[in-house]
Design an enzyme around this catalytic site. Structure first.
Site, PDB file in Angstrom:
ATOM      1  N   ARG A 142      -7.793  15.451  -3.780  1.00 21.26           N
ATOM      2  CA  ARG A 142      -8.639  14.555  -2.883  1.00 21.26           C
ATOM      3  C   ARG A 142      -9.556  15.229  -2.004  1.00 21.26           C
ATOM      4  O   ARG A 142     -10.315  14.728  -1.468  1.00 21.26           O
ATOM      5  CB  ARG A 142      -7.832  13.903  -1.799  1.00 21.26           C
ATOM      6  CG  ARG A 142      -6.390  13.039  -2.416  1.00 21.26           C
ATOM      7  CD  ARG A 142      -6.743  11.940  -3.239  1.00 21.26           C
ATOM      8  NE  ARG A 142      -5.320  11.604  -3.923  1.00 21.26           N
ATOM      9  CZ  ARG A 142      -5.274  11.609  -5.132  1.00 21.26           C
ATOM     10  NH1 ARG A 142      -6.158  11.674  -6.013  1.00 21.26           N
ATOM     11  NH2 ARG A 142      -3.951  11.013  -5.500  1.00 21.26           N
TER      12      ARG A 142
ATOM     13  N   LYS B  53       0.854  -1.162   0.053  1.00 20.19           N
ATOM     14  CA  LYS B  53      -0.051   0.064  -0.098  1.00 20.19           C
ATOM     15  C   LYS B  53       0.762   1.502   0.142  1.00 20.19           C
ATOM     16  O   LYS B  53       0.468   2.405   0.494  1.00 20.19           O
ATOM     17  CB  LYS B  53      -0.798  -0.094   1.273  1.00 20.19           C
ATOM     18  CG  LYS B  53      -1.844  -1.315   1.144  1.00 20.19           C
ATOM     19  CD  LYS B  53      -2.979  -1.029   0.343  1.00 20.19           C
ATOM     20  CE  LYS B  53      -4.151  -2.135   0.226  1.00 20.19           C
ATOM     21  NZ  LYS B  53      -4.890  -1.981  -1.190  1.00 20.19           N
ATOM     22  N   ARG B  54       2.262   0.871  -0.581  1.00 16.50           N
ATOM     23  CA  ARG B  54       2.900   2.170  -0.744  1.00 16.50           C
ATOM     24  C   ARG B  54       3.280   3.102   0.812  1.00 16.50           C
ATOM     25  O   ARG B  54       3.407   4.235   0.707  1.00 16.50           O
ATOM     26  CB  ARG B  54       2.604   3.197  -1.716  1.00 16.50           C
ATOM     27  CG  ARG B  54       2.345   2.527  -3.263  1.00 16.50           C
ATOM     28  CD  ARG B  54       3.606   1.660  -3.445  1.00 16.50           C
ATOM     29  NE  ARG B  54       3.230   1.198  -4.998  1.00 16.50           N
ATOM     30  CZ  ARG B  54       2.877  -0.127  -5.097  1.00 16.50           C
ATOM     31  NH1 ARG B  54       2.960  -0.921  -4.154  1.00 16.50           N
ATOM     32  NH2 ARG B  54       2.629  -0.531  -6.379  1.00 16.50           N
TER      33      ARG B  54
ATOM     34  N   GLU C 252      -3.450  16.988  -1.678  1.00 17.97           N
ATOM     35  CA  GLU C 252      -4.669  17.281  -1.021  1.00 17.97           C
ATOM     36  C   GLU C 252      -5.778  17.816  -1.689  1.00 17.97           C
ATOM     37  O   GLU C 252      -7.109  17.542  -1.474  1.00 17.97           O
ATOM     38  CB  GLU C 252      -4.404  17.849   0.503  1.00 17.97           C
ATOM     39  CG  GLU C 252      -3.995  16.892   1.373  1.00 17.97           C
ATOM     40  CD  GLU C 252      -2.211  16.866   1.205  1.00 17.97           C
ATOM     41  OE1 GLU C 252      -1.722  17.303   0.402  1.00 17.97           O
ATOM     42  OE2 GLU C 252      -1.598  16.314   1.975  1.00 17.97           O
TER      43      GLU C 252
ATOM     44  N   LEU D  10      -6.127   6.565   2.572  1.00 26.26           N
ATOM     45  CA  LEU D  10      -7.396   7.206   2.265  1.00 26.26           C
ATOM     46  C   LEU D  10      -8.630   6.448   2.275  1.00 26.26           C
ATOM     47  O   LEU D  10      -9.646   6.861   2.487  1.00 26.26           O
ATOM     48  CB  LEU D  10      -7.193   7.506   0.716  1.00 26.26           C
ATOM     49  CG  LEU D  10      -6.199   8.766   0.416  1.00 26.26           C
ATOM     50  CD1 LEU D  10      -5.819   8.932  -0.911  1.00 26.26           C
ATOM     51  CD2 LEU D  10      -6.482  10.222   1.025  1.00 26.26           C
TER      52      LEU D  10
ATOM     53  N   ALA E 196       3.166   6.994   0.730  1.00 26.76           N
ATOM     54  CA  ALA E 196       2.026   7.461   0.011  1.00 26.76           C
ATOM     55  C   ALA E 196       1.060   8.497   0.888  1.00 26.76           C
ATOM     56  O   ALA E 196      -0.067   8.769   0.653  1.00 26.76           O
ATOM     57  CB  ALA E 196       1.372   6.611  -0.650  1.00 26.76           C
TER      58      ALA E 196
ATOM     59  N   GLY F  42      -2.829  17.331   7.444  1.00 27.07           N
ATOM     60  CA  GLY F  42      -3.454  16.945   8.811  1.00 27.07           C
ATOM     61  C   GLY F  42      -2.422  16.686   9.622  1.00 27.07           C
ATOM     62  O   GLY F  42      -2.680  16.073  10.976  1.00 27.07           O
TER      63      GLY F  42
ATOM     64  N   GLU G  19       4.779  14.978   5.385  1.00 30.38           N
ATOM     65  CA  GLU G  19       4.502  15.660   6.608  1.00 30.38           C
ATOM     66  C   GLU G  19       5.489  14.679   7.651  1.00 30.38           C
ATOM     67  O   GLU G  19       6.195  15.161   8.367  1.00 30.38           O
ATOM     68  CB  GLU G  19       3.283  15.545   6.862  1.00 30.38           C
ATOM     69  CG  GLU G  19       2.396  16.448   6.166  1.00 30.38           C
ATOM     70  CD  GLU G  19       0.870  16.522   6.789  1.00 30.38           C
ATOM     71  OE1 GLU G  19       0.180  15.433   6.430  1.00 30.38           O
ATOM     72  OE2 GLU G  19       0.344  17.443   7.090  1.00 30.38           O
TER      73      GLU G  19
HETATM   74  C1  1HE Z   1      -2.925   3.458  -1.268  1.00 30.19           C
HETATM   75  C2  1HE Z   1      -2.582   4.970  -0.950  1.00 30.19           C
HETATM   76  C3  1HE Z   1      -3.012   5.878  -0.060  1.00 30.19           C
HETATM   77  C4  1HE Z   1      -1.451   3.833  -2.503  1.00 30.19           C
HETATM   78  N1  1HE Z   1      -4.333   5.274   0.783  1.00 30.19           N
HETATM   79  N2  1HE Z   1      -4.056   3.178  -0.381  1.00 30.19           N
HETATM   80  N3  1HE Z   1      -1.853  10.314  -0.884  1.00 30.19           N
HETATM   81  C5  1HE Z   1      -2.163  10.362  -2.038  1.00 30.19           C
HETATM   82  O1  1HE Z   1      -3.046  11.119  -2.706  1.00 30.19           O
HETATM   83  C6  1HE Z   1      -1.125   9.421  -2.812  1.00 30.19           C
HETATM   84  C7  1HE Z   1      -2.124   8.240  -3.514  1.00 30.19           C
HETATM   85  N4  1HE Z   1      -1.205   7.219  -4.133  1.00 30.19           N
HETATM   86  C8  1HE Z   1      -0.460   7.289  -5.282  1.00 30.19           C
HETATM   87  O2  1HE Z   1      -0.533   8.694  -5.749  1.00 30.19           O
HETATM   88  C9  1HE Z   1       0.379   6.399  -5.895  1.00 30.19           C
HETATM   89  O3  1HE Z   1      -0.133   5.331  -5.018  1.00 30.19           O
HETATM   90  C10 1HE Z   1       1.865   6.663  -5.764  1.00 30.19           C
HETATM   91  C11 1HE Z   1       2.355   7.589  -6.801  1.00 30.19           C
HETATM   92  C12 1HE Z   1       2.241   6.821  -4.347  1.00 30.19           C
HETATM   93  C13 1HE Z   1       2.617   5.091  -6.173  1.00 30.19           C
HETATM   94  O4  1HE Z   1       2.311   4.681  -7.236  1.00 30.19           O
HETATM   95  P1  1HE Z   1       2.390   3.196  -7.689  1.00 30.19           P
HETATM   96  O5  1HE Z   1       1.973   3.165  -9.129  1.00 30.19           O
HETATM   97  O6  1HE Z   1       3.700   2.621  -7.183  1.00 30.19           O
HETATM   98  O7  1HE Z   1       1.179   2.330  -6.513  1.00 30.19           O
HETATM   99  P2  1HE Z   1      -0.468   2.048  -6.810  1.00 30.19           P
HETATM  100  O8  1HE Z   1      -0.586   1.008  -7.835  1.00 30.19           O
HETATM  101  O9  1HE Z   1      -0.808   3.601  -7.124  1.00 30.19           O
HETATM  102  O10 1HE Z   1      -0.584   1.837  -5.350  1.00 30.19           O
HETATM  103  C14 1HE Z   1      -0.443   0.392  -4.797  1.00 30.19           C
HETATM  104  C15 1HE Z   1      -1.712   0.078  -3.828  1.00 30.19           C
HETATM  105  O11 1HE Z   1      -1.510   1.091  -2.858  1.00 30.19           O
HETATM  106  C16 1HE Z   1      -2.997   0.466  -4.442  1.00 30.19           C
HETATM  107  O12 1HE Z   1      -3.926  -0.663  -3.839  1.00 30.19           O
HETATM  108  P3  1HE Z   1      -4.432  -2.038  -4.497  1.00 30.19           P
HETATM  109  O13 1HE Z   1      -5.225  -2.622  -3.467  1.00 30.19           O
HETATM  110  O14 1HE Z   1      -5.194  -1.552  -5.817  1.00 30.19           O
HETATM  111  O15 1HE Z   1      -3.135  -2.609  -4.852  1.00 30.19           O
HETATM  112  C17 1HE Z   1      -3.442   1.455  -3.966  1.00 30.19           C
HETATM  113  O16 1HE Z   1      -4.899   1.996  -3.830  1.00 30.19           O
HETATM  114  C18 1HE Z   1      -2.770   1.721  -2.551  1.00 30.19           C
HETATM  115  N5  1HE Z   1      -2.361   3.149  -2.055  1.00 30.19           N
HETATM  116  N6  1HE Z   1      -1.494   5.117  -1.690  1.00 30.19           N
HETATM  117  C19 1HE Z   1      -4.634   4.041   0.363  1.00 30.19           C
HETATM  118  N7  1HE Z   1      -2.556   7.015   0.384  1.00 30.19           N
HETATM  119  C20 1HE Z   1      -2.705  13.333   7.829  1.00 30.19           C
HETATM  120  S1  1HE Z   1      -3.437  14.133   6.420  1.00 30.19           S
HETATM  121  C21 1HE Z   1      -2.321  13.673   5.203  1.00 30.19           C
HETATM  122  C22 1HE Z   1      -3.052  14.158   3.914  1.00 30.19           C
HETATM  123  C23 1HE Z   1      -2.777  13.166   2.700  1.00 30.19           C
HETATM  124  O17 1HE Z   1      -1.579  12.218   2.861  1.00 30.19           O
HETATM  125  S2  1HE Z   1      -3.197  13.254   1.298  1.00 30.19           S
HETATM  126  C24 1HE Z   1      -2.384  12.320   0.219  1.00 30.19           C
HETATM  127  C25 1HE Z   1      -2.763  11.015   0.204  1.00 30.19           C
END
Ligand code: 1HE
Length: 261
Positions: free
Chosen positions: A136, A26-27, A133, A67, A63, A141, A113
């Protein structure tokens, strides 16, 4: 000595604690349970080590917020969850020992963060930073509006949040958000080397650096200079300072060297 919670792998190598975020499928997205594991690993490092390194297993540092879990949360739970991130990351930023974050791949949202709560950031060429963010529909936070804004400036942070663009390791270095950019595959090794170097410092000086500098940055110049005199005088009175000063004066200590070419 090593240990493994399923989410954070812990290894003590000499005086350095190595904390590996370990949810690569889940990265390394941070769930509530993951925040607790980070807090526990940091507490253990603080007891056992003189410096720490945080890195991510797999191709990405982190990551950010999980979410899938976040989208289910009622309002008050979300507030309390954010406050828990704050207290956990505060034990890194203003704890007892200094930390390096060693960054590969994505350091996104809450991953950035987390990296920002460490005292030194090492990033591999190819690493990247983003604050998606806005896309999304949420907001930072995990302390980013304070720590990231202070690190790179609110205008750059606002740019990242408004455009959602990814910033490379080299650009982030120019912005002051990263101190060292290293070859691919070398971030953890360099992070451990830097932590081992920090671990050789006097403990009280490291403590003063990580606790006094951010507080003095929040003060007026007048108050900051006064606080500095107090901390400086306390440091000098520690037995470790007395011994280290004597070692220098009696020519047993290393001299400061010119930087490598
Ligand atoms: C996740 C998450 C996550 C990956 N929550 N499940 N963060 C984001 O908006 C970033 C979202 N993630 C991405 O843009 C990409 O995953 C990455 C660029 C980080 C990596 O890409 P990649 O191609 O290597 O991986 P992937 O195929 O996108 O992800 C692999 C799996 O991890 C996949 O799940 P699967 O069940 O389909 O295998 C994804 O859904 C899962 N995954 N990132 C949940 N973030 C305290 S407030 C802070 C506010 C924030 O952090 S907002 C930013 C959130």
């Amino acid at each position: 000595m090593s240990g493994t919670s399923d989410l954070v792998r812990y290894e003590l190598r000499g005086d350095v604690a190595i904390l590996g975020l370990n949810r690569p499928d889940k990265r390394n997205a941070i769930s509530d349970r993951f925040v607790e594991s980070i807090a526990e690993a940091v507490a253990r490092a603080t007891r056992e080590a003189r410096a720490g390194v945080v890195h991510g297993h797999g191709k990405h540092f982190c990551a950010g917020l999980d979410l899938s879990e976040h989208s289910q949360k009622p309002l008050f739970e979300a507030v309390l969850g954010s406050r828990r991130w704050h207290s956990a990351f505060d034990t890194i930023e203003r704890g007892r020992i200094p930390f390096v974050s060693a960054i590969t791949g994505a350091a996104v949202g809450g991953g950035f963060e987390l990296a920002a709560s460490a005292h030194i950031r090492v990033a591999e060429e190819g690493a990247f930073f983003a604050l998606p963010e806005g896309q999304r529909g949420i907001f930072v936070g995990g302390g980013g509006s304070v720590r990231i804004a202070r690190l790179i400036g609110p205008a750059r942070m606002g740019d990242m949040m408004l455009t959602g663009r990814s910033v490379s390791a080299t650009e982030m270095e120019r912005w002051g958000g990263v101190s060292y950019v290293v070859e691919p595959g070398k971030a953890l090794q360099r992070g451990i080397e830097i932590a081992a170097r920090m671990a050789q410092n006097a403990e009280f000086t490291n403590y003063a650096v990580i606790n006094a500098l951010p507080r003095i940055a929040d003060m007026s110049s007048e108050d900051g200079l006064f606080a500095e005199s107090m901390v400086a005088s306390l440091a000098t009175m520690t037995p470790e300072a007395q011994e280290r000063l004597r070692d220098f004066l009696e020519k047993r200590a290393d001299k400061v060297k010119a930087p490598d070419a």
